[in-house]
Design a protein around this motif. Structure first.
Motif, short mmCIF file in Angstrom:
data_model
loop_
_atom_site.label_atom_id
_atom_site.label_comp_id
_atom_site.label_asym_id
_atom_site.label_seq_id
_atom_site.Cartn_x
_atom_site.Cartn_y
_atom_site.Cartn_z
N SER A 127 45.81 34.33 42.77
CA SER A 127 45.80 35.48 43.66
C SER A 127 44.51 35.50 44.47
O SER A 127 43.68 34.60 44.34
CB SER A 127 45.87 36.77 42.83
OG SER A 127 44.63 36.98 42.18
N ASP A 178 45.14 45.50 30.52
CA ASP A 178 44.39 45.63 31.78
C ASP A 178 45.24 46.12 32.95
O ASP A 178 44.73 46.74 33.87
CB ASP A 178 43.70 44.31 32.14
CG ASP A 178 44.67 43.14 32.25
OD1 ASP A 178 45.80 43.24 31.71
OD2 ASP A 178 44.30 42.13 32.87
N TRP A 179 46.54 45.85 32.89
CA TRP A 179 47.41 46.24 34.01
C TRP A 179 47.50 47.76 34.17
O TRP A 179 47.79 48.26 35.24
CB TRP A 179 48.81 45.63 33.83
CG TRP A 179 49.45 45.97 32.52
CD1 TRP A 179 49.25 45.33 31.32
CD2 TRP A 179 50.35 47.04 32.26
NE1 TRP A 179 49.97 45.95 30.34
CE2 TRP A 179 50.66 47.00 30.88
CE3 TRP A 179 50.93 48.05 33.05
CZ2 TRP A 179 51.53 47.92 30.28
CZ3 TRP A 179 51.78 48.96 32.45
CH2 TRP A 179 52.07 48.89 31.09
N LYS A 180 47.20 48.49 33.08
CA LYS A 180 47.29 49.96 33.18
C LYS A 180 45.96 50.64 32.83
O LYS A 180 45.92 51.84 32.56
CB LYS A 180 48.41 50.48 32.28
CG LYS A 180 48.21 50.17 30.81
CD LYS A 180 49.16 50.97 29.93
CE LYS A 180 48.87 50.74 28.47
NZ LYS A 180 49.77 51.43 27.58
N ASP A 237 49.90 35.81 35.85
CA ASP A 237 50.44 36.35 37.12
C ASP A 237 49.77 35.86 38.40
O ASP A 237 50.13 36.30 39.48
CB ASP A 237 50.43 37.90 37.13
CG ASP A 237 51.38 38.49 36.09
OD1 ASP A 237 52.04 37.70 35.37
OD2 ASP A 237 51.48 39.72 36.00
N HIS A 268 45.28 39.85 33.23
CA HIS A 268 46.05 39.60 34.45
C HIS A 268 45.11 39.55 35.65
O HIS A 268 43.99 40.05 35.58
CB HIS A 268 47.09 40.72 34.64
CG HIS A 268 48.09 40.79 33.54
ND1 HIS A 268 47.83 41.46 32.36
CD2 HIS A 268 49.32 40.25 33.41
CE1 HIS A 268 48.88 41.33 31.56
NE2 HIS A 268 49.80 40.61 32.17
N GLU A 269 45.61 38.99 36.74
CA GLU A 269 44.77 38.92 37.95
C GLU A 269 44.85 40.25 38.69
O GLU A 269 45.63 40.42 39.62
CB GLU A 269 45.20 37.74 38.83
CG GLU A 269 45.05 36.42 38.09
CD GLU A 269 44.69 35.23 38.97
OE1 GLU A 269 44.30 35.43 40.14
OE2 GLU A 269 44.79 34.10 38.47
N LYS A 270 44.05 41.18 38.22
CA LYS A 270 43.99 42.53 38.79
C LYS A 270 42.54 42.86 39.16
O LYS A 270 41.61 42.31 38.56
CB LYS A 270 44.46 43.56 37.74
CG LYS A 270 45.89 43.38 37.29
CD LYS A 270 46.79 44.28 38.08
CE LYS A 270 48.23 44.11 37.65
NZ LYS A 270 49.15 44.61 38.66
N LYS A 271 42.42 43.81 40.08
CA LYS A 271 41.09 44.22 40.53
C LYS A 271 40.22 44.73 39.36
O LYS A 271 39.07 44.33 39.21
CB LYS A 271 41.26 45.33 41.57
CG LYS A 271 40.03 45.62 42.38
CD LYS A 271 40.36 46.70 43.40
CE LYS A 271 39.13 47.13 44.15
NZ LYS A 271 39.43 48.24 45.06
N GLN A 272 40.80 45.61 38.55
CA GLN A 272 40.02 46.19 37.45
C GLN A 272 39.66 45.15 36.39
O GLN A 272 38.62 45.26 35.71
CB GLN A 272 40.76 47.38 36.81
CG GLN A 272 42.09 47.06 36.14
CD GLN A 272 43.28 47.17 37.09
OE1 GLN A 272 43.13 47.00 38.31
NE2 GLN A 272 44.45 47.44 36.56
N THR A 273 40.50 44.11 36.27
CA THR A 273 40.22 43.03 35.32
C THR A 273 39.02 42.23 35.80
O THR A 273 38.12 41.89 35.03
CB THR A 273 41.45 42.10 35.20
OG1 THR A 273 42.59 42.92 34.94
CG2 THR A 273 41.28 41.10 34.10
N TYR A 317 42.11 37.14 43.79
CA TYR A 317 41.00 37.35 42.86
C TYR A 317 40.56 36.07 42.14
O TYR A 317 39.53 36.03 41.49
CB TYR A 317 41.37 38.40 41.81
CG TYR A 317 41.75 39.74 42.39
CD1 TYR A 317 40.81 40.48 43.12
CD2 TYR A 317 43.03 40.26 42.23
CE1 TYR A 317 41.16 41.71 43.67
CE2 TYR A 317 43.38 41.48 42.78
CZ TYR A 317 42.45 42.20 43.50
OH TYR A 317 42.79 43.41 44.04
#
Ligand SMILES: [Zn+2]
Length: 269
Positions: free
Chosen positions: A83, A201-203, A80, A228-233, A85
């Motif tokens: 980003s 990781d998305w949830k 995704d 995924h490119e998420k903050k929590q990841t 991140y």
């Protein structure tokens, strides 16, 4: 008689001493042979190795954890992006000498041009994750998916002068993709990759992500991890890599010419 006896005693004692010395050398020697990590020390002539070397070597071994050549491989795959991140993800990967595979969406590549270049420079693999990220559009006709990945290739070429065959379909290749689309992608030379560890990781929170990886990687030597490119990841990545590194995994990028692992081939664990 007494003198003779003393001499005999002396001989026995020195023989025992020699045996003990050999035993010590043999013990350390086994240590060298079993370690493939430090080529320099492995090739060192044993007679020239001092006790300081040995202690230095063993402390290094403890610090580094299991050898890189344990045969365990983890493919870190990150969807995704790119980003905001991406650069921080690369920084953490570098800390562990880890390479990953980034499955990128067309629109994001156009926004985060520098990050696309940074991924390439870091030695990680650039893969594609479609234009629409929409299963209805991707499978509208037999060739829709292939056309989206062709667009990804044009975009990457414009940004970095490169092409890629490595792809991942949004939501995975099964159950959504019809076999006709799969065949078209295959004939076009695309290498389709799914995963066998879903970090969710998305949830999830960072702690949950790490726990998922610990739970699902147990007793497995070859893993493809979905992230995924998420903050929590991003926040979970350092601890996750530390854990897997201690477990002996090597983090490799997916090679362009590698046989893919996917649900169609059924070669994921
Ligand atoms: Zn996605």
């Amino acid at each position: 008689m007494n003198k003779k006896l003393n001499k005999k005693k002396l001989l026995i004692v020195s023989a025992m001493g020699t045996i003990a010395l050999f035993a010590i050398i043999a013990t350390f020697n086994i240590g060298f042979v079993s370690s493939k990590e430090d080529g320099k020390l492995r090739d060192t002539n044993l007679s020239s190795v001092t006790m300081t070397n040995l202690m230095d070597f063993s402390s290094k071994e403890i610090y580094k954890g299991p050898s890189e050549n344990s045969g365990k491989v983890a493919y870190i795959t990150i969807d995704d992006g790119p980003s905001k991140y991406t650069d921080d993800i690369i920084k953490i990967l570098n800390k562990y000498n880890a390479k990953a595979t980034f499955f990128m969406i067309d629109g994001n590549m156009k926004i985060y041009l520098e990050q696309v270049k940074n991924i390439i420079e870091s030695g990680s693999t650039t893969g594609f994750h479609s234009v629409s990220h929409d299963i209805h559009k991707l499978y509208e006709t037999n060739t829709s998916a292939r056309e989206e990945f062709d667009i990804n290739n044009k975009t990457l070429f414009k940004i970095a002068g490169k092409y890629s065959k490595v792809i991942r379909l949004p939501y995975g290749s099964k159950p959504y993709m019809p076999s006709s689309s799969y065949e078209v992608l295959n004939s076009a030379g695309y290498k389709l990759w799914d995963w066998d560890i879903d970090t969710q990781d998305w949830k999830s929170t960072s702690t949950q992500i790490i726990n998922n990886v610990k739970k699902y990687s147990k007793d497995r030597d070859n893993i493809v991890i979905l992230m995924h490119e998420k903050k929590q990841t991003l926040h979970a990545l350092d601890e996750m890599l530390k854990y897997l590194s201690d477990e002996g995994y090597e983090f490799l990028p997916i090679d362009q010419n590698e046989k893919p692992k996917n649900y169609w081939l059924g070669n994921l664990s």
